[in-house]
Every structure is written in C-alpha cells, then in structure tokens.
Design an enzyme around this catalytic site. Sequence first.
Site, short mmCIF file in Angstrom:
data_model
loop_
_atom_site.label_atom_id
_atom_site.label_comp_id
_atom_site.label_asym_id
_atom_site.label_seq_id
_atom_site.Cartn_x
_atom_site.Cartn_y
_atom_site.Cartn_z
N LEU A 101 -2.02 -15.52 -0.64
CA LEU A 101 -2.07 -14.09 -0.33
C LEU A 101 -2.62 -13.84 1.07
O LEU A 101 -3.70 -14.32 1.43
CB LEU A 101 -2.95 -13.38 -1.36
CG LEU A 101 -3.04 -11.85 -1.23
CD1 LEU A 101 -1.69 -11.20 -1.52
CD2 LEU A 101 -4.11 -11.30 -2.16
N MET A 115 2.68 -2.50 -3.91
CA MET A 115 1.37 -2.84 -4.44
C MET A 115 1.45 -3.75 -5.67
O MET A 115 0.87 -3.48 -6.72
CB MET A 115 0.60 -1.56 -4.77
CG MET A 115 0.46 -0.61 -3.60
SD MET A 115 -0.31 -1.39 -2.14
CE MET A 115 -1.98 -1.60 -2.75
N ARG A 116 2.17 -4.83 -5.51
CA ARG A 116 2.25 -5.84 -6.57
C ARG A 116 2.11 -7.22 -5.93
O ARG A 116 2.67 -7.47 -4.86
CB ARG A 116 3.59 -5.79 -7.31
CG ARG A 116 3.89 -4.48 -7.99
CD ARG A 116 3.06 -4.26 -9.22
NE ARG A 116 3.31 -5.27 -10.24
CZ ARG A 116 2.64 -5.33 -11.39
NH1 ARG A 116 1.67 -4.47 -11.64
NH2 ARG A 116 2.91 -6.28 -12.28
N ILE A 117 1.36 -8.09 -6.57
CA ILE A 117 1.27 -9.48 -6.11
C ILE A 117 2.47 -10.22 -6.68
O ILE A 117 2.68 -10.25 -7.89
CB ILE A 117 -0.04 -10.13 -6.56
CG1 ILE A 117 -1.23 -9.44 -5.89
CG2 ILE A 117 -0.04 -11.61 -6.22
CD1 ILE A 117 -2.58 -9.95 -6.33
N ASN A 126 5.43 -8.80 5.35
CA ASN A 126 4.45 -7.85 4.84
C ASN A 126 3.61 -7.34 6.00
O ASN A 126 3.49 -8.00 7.03
CB ASN A 126 3.54 -8.52 3.81
CG ASN A 126 2.56 -7.55 3.18
OD1 ASN A 126 2.95 -6.45 2.76
ND2 ASN A 126 1.30 -7.93 3.11
N THR A 137 3.72 -15.86 2.22
CA THR A 137 3.71 -17.18 1.61
C THR A 137 2.99 -17.07 0.28
O THR A 137 2.48 -16.01 -0.09
CB THR A 137 2.99 -18.20 2.52
OG1 THR A 137 1.65 -17.74 2.75
CG2 THR A 137 3.72 -18.36 3.85
N HIS A 180 -0.33 -5.94 6.71
CA HIS A 180 -1.66 -5.91 6.10
C HIS A 180 -2.61 -5.15 7.03
O HIS A 180 -2.60 -5.37 8.24
CB HIS A 180 -2.17 -7.34 5.89
CG HIS A 180 -3.52 -7.40 5.23
ND1 HIS A 180 -3.68 -7.13 3.89
CD2 HIS A 180 -4.75 -7.66 5.72
CE1 HIS A 180 -4.98 -7.23 3.59
NE2 HIS A 180 -5.63 -7.56 4.69
N ARG A 214 4.60 -10.77 -15.31
CA ARG A 214 4.92 -10.72 -13.89
C ARG A 214 6.20 -11.47 -13.60
O ARG A 214 7.01 -11.06 -12.77
CB ARG A 214 3.78 -11.31 -13.06
CG ARG A 214 2.53 -10.45 -12.96
CD ARG A 214 1.41 -11.18 -12.24
NE ARG A 214 1.83 -11.68 -10.93
CZ ARG A 214 1.24 -12.68 -10.30
NH1 ARG A 214 0.21 -13.31 -10.84
NH2 ARG A 214 1.67 -13.07 -9.12
N GLY A 246 5.86 5.66 0.93
CA GLY A 246 6.66 4.82 1.83
C GLY A 246 6.65 5.27 3.27
O GLY A 246 7.71 5.30 3.92
#
EC number: 2.1.2.2
Length: 200
Positions: free
Chosen positions: A148, A94-96, A111, A145, A113, A69, A12
């Site tokens: 991805l 690290m999860r969709i 997020n 959104t 990226h 999920r 983190g």
Amino acid sequence: MKHIVILISGEGSNMAAIVRAAEQQRWAERFGASVAAVIANKPEAGGLRFARDRGIAAEAVSHKAFATREAFDAALAAAVDAHSPALVVLAGFMRILTPVFVRRYAGRLLNIHPSLLPAFPGLDTHRRAIEAGCRVAGATVHQVTVELDHGPILDQAIVPVLPGDTAEGLAARVLTQEHLLYSRAIERWLHEGAGDTDSS
C-alpha cells in the site's frame, strides 16, 4: 484509442479534473487517448452523474453486493476490462485492492496519495504532517503495487504547511494541487507510452 478507466467512490473531483484536462489538452488528438469509463463502488457516488453528463460510460459495482474482497475485485475487473483499458486510474477510490487485481493491471494502475510519499502512507495524512511539525506537505502520483502506497513515484506537488494550519485547511490546499498534478502525471504517462514528441 487508448482507453482510460477511472475508479471513484464519491464526488470524484480528481476524476472531473482529469476529464477536463483530457478535453482541454486534446489527449485524443495528441495521444489517441480518452476517458472511456468511470466506475464507482457506490451507486450513489456523485461523480457518476458528472461522467454521464459528459457522455462517458458510468456504472457502479457495489462492494456491498459481494461477500468477499476477492469476489468484489473480480466483478470490478470484469467491469474495467469491458472497456479495454490502457490505463486504470484510482481517483478517490476508497477500497484496498487485492493483490490479484493489482497484478492484473501492473504498470498501468495509478493512484494519487495526499502526502509526499514515502512519508505518511495510509490515512490521516494532513493531521499527521502537522503533528510531526512538517514545513511542507503535498501529494504524490504513483504506480500501484501490492504494498500500500509504496509503488514507483511518477510525480509530486509540494504545498507549504502554514502557521496554525488545520488538517482541513491543509487538505483543501493540497486538493487544488492534486487536480493539477494527477492530470500532469497521466499526460506524461501517455506521452511516454505514445512516443509523442509534442511536449506542449
């Protein structure tokens, strides 16, 4: 008080940078905002210790405890909602996330990226940028959104790709900029949301 909930999966470092920025930039005084909780999908995530040491609520909702999920996201949403969040921040999470979760926090789910979106969504961004011959790389803060890495862009930082660069070296330089960028983007979000006229 506007509560910020941060989701992590590991050490983190971006979360820690946000917490420090909130303290140093007086978000509580200026925007009525604070980091209320840090939630990890891995009980062993090192970032949870950092949060607890700062007096921030910290807990784990292990994705391994759920068969789907959808079930995990429902439990995660319940943990997030317990803190009445104004903003939910993904910081190395690290999860969709499922569309149901994303829509639940539409407009207040952020997020970061490690590329200059829309270039290089997904994984292995630094290697892909080097292999493509890019002269610059960087990081992007965006609203999440359902698609991805395609939400509205809030801010970006540019990092040069150096001759002979490796993916690891570039990643390390981008990460130092991420720590500054994410906090800046959140502060701007709070500033606009709070209608604060203080631009310092």
